[in-house]
Design a protein around this motif. Structure first.
Motif, PDB file in Angstrom:
ATOM      1  N   SER A 125       0.828  -1.200   0.000  1.00 48.52           N
ATOM      2  CA  SER A 125       0.000   0.000   0.000  1.00 48.52           C
ATOM      3  C   SER A 125       0.861   1.248   0.000  1.00 48.52           C
ATOM      4  CB  SER A 125      -0.912  -0.002   1.228  1.00 48.52           C
ATOM      5  OG  SER A 125      -0.140   0.207   2.399  1.00 48.52           O
ATOM      6  N   ARG A 126       0.238   2.388  -0.304  1.00 51.61           N
ATOM      7  CA  ARG A 126       0.956   3.660  -0.274  1.00 51.61           C
ATOM      8  C   ARG A 126       1.473   3.933   1.129  1.00 51.61           C
ATOM      9  NH1 ARG A 126      -3.690   6.447  -0.935  1.00 51.61           N
ATOM     10  NH2 ARG A 126      -2.633   8.466  -0.766  1.00 51.61           N
ATOM     11  N   ARG A 127       0.717   3.592   2.140  1.00 51.65           N
ATOM     12  CA  ARG A 127       1.179   3.830   3.515  1.00 51.65           C
ATOM     13  C   ARG A 127       2.383   2.946   3.836  1.00 51.65           C
ATOM     14  NH1 ARG A 127      -1.484   5.569   9.042  1.00 51.65           N
ATOM     15  NH2 ARG A 127       0.233   4.980  10.414  1.00 51.65           N
ATOM     16  N   GLU A 128       2.335   1.686   3.419  1.00 48.44           N
ATOM     17  CA  GLU A 128       3.471   0.791   3.669  1.00 48.44           C
ATOM     18  C   GLU A 128       4.726   1.298   2.946  1.00 48.44           C
ATOM     19  OE1 GLU A 128       1.219  -3.524   4.257  1.00 48.44           O
ATOM     20  OE2 GLU A 128       1.651  -2.773   2.237  1.00 48.44           O
ATOM     21  N   LEU A 129       4.539   1.715   1.702  1.00 45.85           N
ATOM     22  CA  LEU A 129       5.674   2.253   0.944  1.00 45.85           C
ATOM     23  C   LEU A 129       6.207   3.516   1.614  1.00 45.85           C
ATOM     24  CD1 LEU A 129       7.506   2.415  -1.589  1.00 45.85           C
ATOM     25  CD2 LEU A 129       5.669   3.709  -2.702  1.00 45.85           C
ATOM     26  N   GLY A 130       5.290   4.410   2.008  1.00 51.95           N
ATOM     27  CA  GLY A 130       5.698   5.668   2.627  1.00 51.95           C
ATOM     28  C   GLY A 130       6.409   5.459   3.946  1.00 51.95           C
ATOM     29  N   GLU A 131       5.916   4.523   4.743  1.00 50.69           N
ATOM     30  CA  GLU A 131       6.576   4.261   6.029  1.00 50.69           C
ATOM     31  C   GLU A 131       7.978   3.693   5.807  1.00 50.69           C
ATOM     32  OE1 GLU A 131       5.502   2.330  10.385  1.00 50.69           O
ATOM     33  OE2 GLU A 131       4.188   1.963   8.667  1.00 50.69           O
ATOM     34  N   ILE A 153      -2.405  13.201  10.713  1.00 51.07           N
ATOM     35  CA  ILE A 153      -1.222  13.807  10.096  1.00 51.07           C
ATOM     36  C   ILE A 153      -0.149  12.753   9.874  1.00 51.07           C
ATOM     37  CG2 ILE A 153       0.065  14.527  12.163  1.00 51.07           C
ATOM     38  CD1 ILE A 153      -0.465  16.656   9.014  1.00 51.07           C
ATOM     39  N   ASP A 154      -0.065  11.780  10.783  1.00 49.23           N
ATOM     40  CA  ASP A 154       0.894  10.692  10.616  1.00 49.23           C
ATOM     41  C   ASP A 154       0.542   9.872   9.373  1.00 49.23           C
ATOM     42  OD1 ASP A 154       3.102   9.051  11.416  1.00 49.23           O
ATOM     43  OD2 ASP A 154       1.675   7.586  12.200  1.00 49.23           O
ATOM     44  N   ALA A 155      -0.763   9.599   9.204  1.00 53.41           N
ATOM     45  CA  ALA A 155      -1.213   8.835   8.038  1.00 53.41           C
ATOM     46  C   ALA A 155      -0.936   9.596   6.746  1.00 53.41           C
ATOM     47  CB  ALA A 155      -2.705   8.523   8.162  1.00 53.41           C
ATOM     48  N   PHE A 156      -1.198  10.905   6.760  1.00 55.35           N
ATOM     49  CA  PHE A 156      -0.966  11.708   5.562  1.00 55.35           C
ATOM     50  C   PHE A 156       0.522  11.777   5.217  1.00 55.35           C
ATOM     51  CE2 PHE A 156      -5.014  14.324   6.597  1.00 55.35           C
ATOM     52  CZ  PHE A 156      -5.804  13.291   6.092  1.00 55.35           C
ATOM     53  N   LEU A 157       1.355  11.964   6.237  1.00 58.37           N
ATOM     54  CA  LEU A 157       2.795  12.021   5.996  1.00 58.37           C
ATOM     55  C   LEU A 157       3.301  10.720   5.377  1.00 58.37           C
ATOM     56  CD1 LEU A 157       4.054  13.796   9.245  1.00 58.37           C
ATOM     57  CD2 LEU A 157       4.383  14.627   6.910  1.00 58.37           C
ATOM     58  N   LYS A 158       2.878   9.609   5.959  1.00 57.27           N
ATOM     59  CA  LYS A 158       3.384   8.320   5.483  1.00 57.27           C
ATOM     60  C   LYS A 158       2.814   7.967   4.113  1.00 57.27           C
ATOM     61  CE  LYS A 158       4.589   6.027   9.844  1.00 57.27           C
ATOM     62  NZ  LYS A 158       4.652   7.204  10.717  1.00 57.27           N
ATOM     63  N   ALA A 159       1.489   8.031   3.971  1.00 55.40           N
ATOM     64  CA  ALA A 159       0.859   7.566   2.735  1.00 55.40           C
ATOM     65  C   ALA A 159       1.041   8.553   1.593  1.00 55.40           C
ATOM     66  CB  ALA A 159      -0.628   7.308   2.972  1.00 55.40           C
ATOM     67  N   HIS A 160       0.920   9.843   1.894  1.00 52.49           N
ATOM     68  CA  HIS A 160       0.917  10.807   0.800  1.00 52.49           C
ATOM     69  C   HIS A 160       2.299  11.416   0.554  1.00 52.49           C
ATOM     70  CE1 HIS A 160      -0.424  13.525  -2.179  1.00 52.49           C
ATOM     71  NE2 HIS A 160      -0.308  14.604  -1.436  1.00 52.49           N
TER      72      HIS A 160
END
Length: 243
Positions: A125-131, A153-160
């Motif tokens: 997922s985008r969140r997994e990739l972002g993290e 905000i944590d979700a937005f930072l990681k995923a987006h």
């Protein structure tokens, strides 16, 4: 003092002044040599976009293209900056870039388009990739009271930010950090974020000399106040890493 002595003193003063100017200019060039022409172009494009100085941005965009940046690399820088300077300044930067491209086309200049970003990986997922990217850049998983206070905000930072944007591969991490550092250095009240990204810049392989070179470009082309503040934050960053 005799007329001869006065004349001699004036000659000595002029020579010393010239030597001082030569020394300063040489030091400036050495600092700037730590960044190549493309990287120096990223500094000014990001800085003037963040400041909203579209007249100077126009010159910086032309210099960036002439220095070897591709059209898609500059687009990517301007798009990324919305996450730091906001949509209005990012959109204004893109509109300015469109106007620059139109002018250059009329003058018969054919700029290198460059490559598009590859599709994001389909196996996570985008969140997994972002993290994964965020952890790699920072050097450890990112946690904190702000993230706990506002999980969105944590979700937005990681995923987006780190997934959707930093996950695009048509601009390398060093270039992205040069853009981010230059933008933050040109804004007021964001020293904590500037220090964080100076650390990330070092983590992705930018040297202290390259970061000094970035600050030198800020000083000569953007502003002394911005450069002085960035220098103070960089010294604090380097001191913290030495402990």
């Amino acid at each position: 003092m005799t007329r001869k002595a006065v004349a001699a003193a004036l000659v000595v003063g002029i020579v010393l002044f010239a030597l001082g100017m030569a020394t300063t200019t040489g030091a400036q060039v050495m600092k700037n040599d730590a960044l190549n022409a493309k990287q120096q172009g990223i500094v000014t494009i990001a800085a003037f976009t963040a400041k909203g100085d579209l007249d100077k941005l126009k010159g910086a965009l032309n210099e960036g293209l002439d220095g070897g940046l591709t059209v898609n690399e500059i687009k990517e820088i301007l798009v990324q900056l919305y996450a730091y300077a906001g949509f209005p300044r990012s959109l204004n930067g893109l509109a300015t870039f469109m106007a620059v491209m139109d002018e250059r086309e009329k003058r018969g200049i054919k700029d290198d388009l460059g490559r598009e970003a590859s599709p994001l990986p389909a196996d996570r997922s985008r969140r997994e990739l972002g993290e994964e990217i965020q952890t790699r850049l920072v050097g450890a998983p990112v946690k904190g009271r702000v993230m706990e206070f506002a999980p969105a905000i944590d979700a937005f930072l990681k995923a987006h930010l780190f997934g959707d944007i930093f996950g695009r591969d048509n601009l390398d991490f060093q270039s992205r950090e040069i853009a981010t550092i230059s933008a933050l250095a040109s804004m007021q009240g964001v020293d904590a974020q500037l220090q964080s990204h100076l650390n990330v810049g070092l983590n992705v392989g930018l040297s202290a000399a390259q970061l000094r070179g970035l600050i030198s470009v800020l000083e000569t082309k953007v502003g002394r106040d911005e450069a002085d503040n960035a220098d103070t934050v960089l010294n604090r960053t380097l001191s913290g890493r030495d402990k």
